[in-house]
Structures are given as structure tokens and as C-alpha cells.
Design an enzyme around this catalytic site. Sequence first.
Site, short mmCIF file in Angstrom:
data_model
loop_
_atom_site.label_atom_id
_atom_site.label_comp_id
_atom_site.label_asym_id
_atom_site.label_seq_id
_atom_site.Cartn_x
_atom_site.Cartn_y
_atom_site.Cartn_z
N CYS A 1 -6.48 -6.79 6.47
CA CYS A 1 -7.18 -5.57 6.06
C CYS A 1 -7.10 -4.48 7.13
O CYS A 1 -7.51 -4.69 8.27
CB CYS A 1 -8.64 -5.90 5.76
N TYR B 1 -3.44 3.65 -0.82
CA TYR B 1 -4.10 2.91 -1.89
C TYR B 1 -4.15 3.74 -3.17
O TYR B 1 -4.00 3.21 -4.28
CB TYR B 1 -5.52 2.51 -1.47
#
Length: 313
Positions: A45, A176
Site C-alpha cells: 500500500c 487510482y
Amino acid sequence: MKGEFIRNESLFRNWVSAGEDAERGDVRVFPAEPGRYHLYVSYACPWAHRTLIYRVLKGLEDVISVSVVHPLMPPESWVFCEYPGSTRDHIHGFDRLNQLYELAAPGYDGLVSVPVLYDKHRATIVNNESSEIIRMLDSEFDAWGRSDVDFYPRSLRAEIDDINKLVYESVNNGVYRAGFATTQEAYEEAYNHLFATLDELEARLSRQRYLVGRQLTEADWRLFPTLIRFNAVYYSHFKCNKRRLTDYPNLWGYTRDLYQTPGVASTVNMDHIKRHYFGSHKSLNPSGIVPKGPEPDFNMPHCRGQIENKLCA
């Protein structure tokens, strides 16, 4: 816009302070103490990656402990199970991170995200917003870490905040927004903003070594996790394929410069990064096959120390 990816807000927004333990409106303030706090992270992440970088560069490895989840993320929760580089849950022995959220907030049914800053004394989550956690690591544990390192100096804060806003909207979250867009229009808008900003940053870094001034700041460490993942993941998996990171001479040299900062390479686990993205996002990669490449050399000489004198391309 129809089809646009919308990121969920972090819900735990309390604070650790070197000052008194107190309440400040809706924000609970926890005292800074060595050994009291624990980080739950994923090497995969980029948001959690920021906190690992700060933990190393601020000299807090012996002050704040850490647990690392498995790189694959099932839909309901990150999990703890055996995998090279992953750990067990050192505090409770939980199998799933959502058990920690349920402990802190019984009945919790929201997003289970990393990083998590956890208070072992009160058995609760203090904060799960990475931008706030790194500010705490930067300033509130100086009594036990490196007080000589300040990534958010007062004189540069306004400029750092401006760069952070641009980078977050167009780059950190921009990849994203491109990757998870569900309409062509939403994808192209995110794609265009992403590469316009990368072009702007490339030009900026042709004139100076770091994003703000002549020193490493929070702005650099917020951009770095996205850049380090760009060729391996975002270029192909998120369809951000106008240019590779290695097609930007200054951004590529800058990324190598930051990677070679002592301690930072230990926070980069490319196996976890690739296995997570290509193995967890079945809507984007149904087969779950993890590509072998690319293999950029982050240890190549970067020459960024001479950027002001234009000695290196």
C-alpha cells in the site's frame, strides 16, 4: 462525473501529542510514549509505505512496533498469514485486520484500510489517515527519535501544502482514479491530469533536486511511493501508459535519489507490491497472474546532488 473513482474518507482521526493527554473538540489526544504505539501496514500500500519511511528516517524502529499484512487483500479485509515479508499480528494474534477495527469500534462495517496507528494501552485505533500519521511521526516522538530531522519545517509549510494538494489529487489518487474508472470519460480525465502533473513535476525537478527548496520534505515522501510503483503497476495495471517513469529523466533520477536515502530501500518490497495489485484486483486482472517485469535498477547513480550545476542529464 459518472464512473469516477471516489476514495473513502478515513474515519479514525485522533492525535498523538508530546503535550498533555486531552480532548480537543471531537479529537482525542493521546500522549506520546515509547513502546505504546503499534503500526499495522502493508508493504504493498502506498499510503502505508509513507509511514514505514517515516518510522525509519525518524529513527523510531525501537519506539513504534509494526505488523505487516499478507500482500493479497480479500474483499472484506487485509489478513495475517504466512508469506515472506509478512508477519503475524503481534498484538492480538488476529487473523484479519477487520477484527482490530471491530475491537476499536464494535459494530464497525466500514472500509478496513492500512496504515493503522494503534494504542496498545487503550486497545484502540488512534488514526488511520496516513497524511496525519506521518505528521505525528515527524514531530511528536522527537524525544526518542531523530529530532534533527524535520520534514515539515515551518518556513516551507505553505509551499509543501500546495505541492501536496496537487500531487494527491492528480498523482497519488490520480492513478487510482484512472485505474478504477468505469467510464471512458472518467478514465481520460484522470489520465490527462496525471500526465499533465507529471510533466509539471519533471520540469520542476529539472531546476532543483527536491520538490521544495534544497532539502527533503514531506512533499517528497508523499510522492515517492507512487513513483516507485509506477512502472511495475500503474503503467500497465491502471492503464497509465502514456509514459513510463523511466521516460522522465528528472523524475527517474529523483526516484533513485530518494530510494538510495539510507534506510528507504528496506521499506520497498516489490514482490508485495506486484502480488497485491495484480492478485487482489480481480476486476482488472481476472487471472491473477503477476508479471515478472519490469526490473528497473533503483541503485543506478542518480547525479541529483549536482542538479543545480547542470552536471548530469
